[in-house]
Design an enzyme around this catalytic site. Sequence first.
Site, PDB file in Angstrom:
ATOM      1  CG  MET A 166      -1.905  -1.160   1.189  1.00 47.98           C
ATOM      2  SD  MET A 166      -3.442  -0.825   2.056  1.00 47.98           S
ATOM      3  CE  MET A 166      -2.836  -0.457   3.681  1.00 47.98           C
TER       4      MET A 166
ATOM      5  CE  LYS B 298       4.183  -4.461  12.071  1.00 45.55           C
ATOM      6  NZ  LYS B 298       2.903  -4.146  11.511  1.00 45.55           N
TER       7      LYS B 298
ATOM      8  CB  VAL C 130      12.626  -5.460   8.385  1.00 53.56           C
ATOM      9  CG1 VAL C 130      13.830  -4.534   8.534  1.00 53.56           C
ATOM     10  CG2 VAL C 130      12.858  -6.445   7.242  1.00 53.56           C
TER      11      VAL C 130
ATOM     12  CD  GLN D 197      -5.944  -3.499   2.935  1.00 51.42           C
ATOM     13  OE1 GLN D 197      -5.850  -3.981   1.815  1.00 51.42           O
ATOM     14  NE2 GLN D 197      -4.964  -3.625   3.831  1.00 51.42           N
TER      15      GLN D 197
ATOM     16  CG  HIS E 144       8.542   0.150   6.128  1.00 51.70           C
ATOM     17  ND1 HIS E 144       8.850  -1.185   6.087  1.00 51.70           N
ATOM     18  CD2 HIS E 144       7.222   0.222   6.439  1.00 51.70           C
ATOM     19  CE1 HIS E 144       7.783  -1.898   6.393  1.00 51.70           C
ATOM     20  NE2 HIS E 144       6.767  -1.068   6.596  1.00 51.70           N
TER      21      HIS E 144
ATOM     22  N   GLY F 258      11.236  -2.795   5.433  1.00 51.33           N
ATOM     23  CA  GLY F 258      10.562  -4.100   5.393  1.00 51.33           C
ATOM     24  C   GLY F 258      10.083  -4.414   3.973  1.00 51.33           C
ATOM     25  CG  HIS F 259       6.982  -2.060   2.146  1.00 49.15           C
ATOM     26  ND1 HIS F 259       6.863  -0.946   2.942  1.00 49.15           N
ATOM     27  CD2 HIS F 259       5.782  -2.681   2.184  1.00 49.15           C
ATOM     28  CE1 HIS F 259       5.640  -0.887   3.437  1.00 49.15           C
ATOM     29  NE2 HIS F 259       4.961  -1.923   3.012  1.00 49.15           N
TER      30      HIS F 259
HETATM   31  O1  PAF Z   1       0.009  -5.676   3.691  1.00 46.02           O
HETATM   32  C1  PAF Z   1      -0.416  -4.763   2.938  1.00 46.02           C
HETATM   33  O2  PAF Z   1       0.275  -3.778   2.669  1.00 46.02           O
HETATM   34  C2  PAF Z   1      -1.807  -4.875   2.346  1.00 46.02           C
HETATM   35  O3  PAF Z   1      -2.695  -5.460   3.244  1.00 46.02           O
HETATM   36  C3  PAF Z   1      -1.827  -5.613   0.996  1.00 46.02           C
HETATM   37  C4  PAF Z   1      -1.398  -7.049   1.136  1.00 46.02           C
HETATM   38  C5  PAF Z   1      -0.923  -4.890  -0.001  1.00 46.02           C
HETATM   39  C6  PAF Z   1      -3.261  -5.602   0.437  1.00 46.02           C
HETATM   40  O4  PAF Z   1      -3.733  -4.307   0.265  1.00 46.02           O
END
Ligand code: PAF
Length: 289
Positions: A30, A149, A176, A61, A34, A36-37
């Site tokens: 989303m 996480k 992370v 969500q 950071h 972690g991504h």
């Molecule tokens: O973990 C996230 O950033 C979100 O829940 C995801 C998996 C990208 C779905 O919108």
Amino acid sequence: MKLLRRASEAVRFSDDVRRRGLSLGFVPTMGALHAGHLSLIRRARRENHRVAVSIFVNPLQFGPTEDYSRYPRPVSRDTALCRKAGADVLLLPEPAAMYPEGFGTHVEVEGVSDTLCGSFRPGHFRGVATVVLKLFNMMRPHRAYFGEKDYQQLTILRRMSRDLNVPIEIVGCPTVREADGLALSSRNAYLAPHERAWAPRLYQALSAGAAYARTHPGDAAGGLLKTVRAGIDTIPGARPDYVALVDAASLEPAKRLRGELRLLAAVRIGKTRLIDNIPVICKDKARSR
Ligand code: PAF
């Protein structure tokens, strides 16, 4: 790195990768990226010929009182980070294209979605499972990467993929952390400086729980949970949503310190809700002596 905005462009890219016999790794996010991504993107880079990342702040969500509109969206910074981490394409779908007028199909993963965060964020995991399946159908990767996480999310997406025969390997990657133990999260930016100073106590409390399990194999789970709650209580004004010890695969509550378990907590500090979790691997009593 190429920017893709439409589903048709994503499908074309994926078809081309597959036609050449190459593998495609995918990291759905989303944004507000950071370290972690970036660790997910780098892992996808190591394990696949091509890497796709998506950034989509998914309205489905977020609950009505949650932070959808103020969720950080630093798009040009994120784009530069994706490029640097080695993504080949970045998918940036528009909300209106993802959820056109009349959209009415959702993915409900029963059981594992109903506990833990699911009890406090009704509809959240339905939104996650729905958008992830849509993104999978657009990007059609061989592997998709998610952080531990969000352990419940990872479990739900594994279950969804199994139940619906989704032909994508779901890869879970370690959390992370900052040097002081705080798990990286885009929402850490909401913490005031004094709250940020207290926040690592959540990880310390979970770690104390895992240490308790090492010295009390086979015991009832209550002692461990008491230890963790006592640690969380040292955070001024902290309001735990839950502290739970569960079976690592089914997310069913664990009664005893036995087998492969996961210790999870969600805690509100000021206006920020933090979640974290760690593995609890219990040796059996006989062998630990
Ligand atoms: O973990 C996230 O950033 C979100 O829940 C995801 C998996 C990208 C779905 O919108």
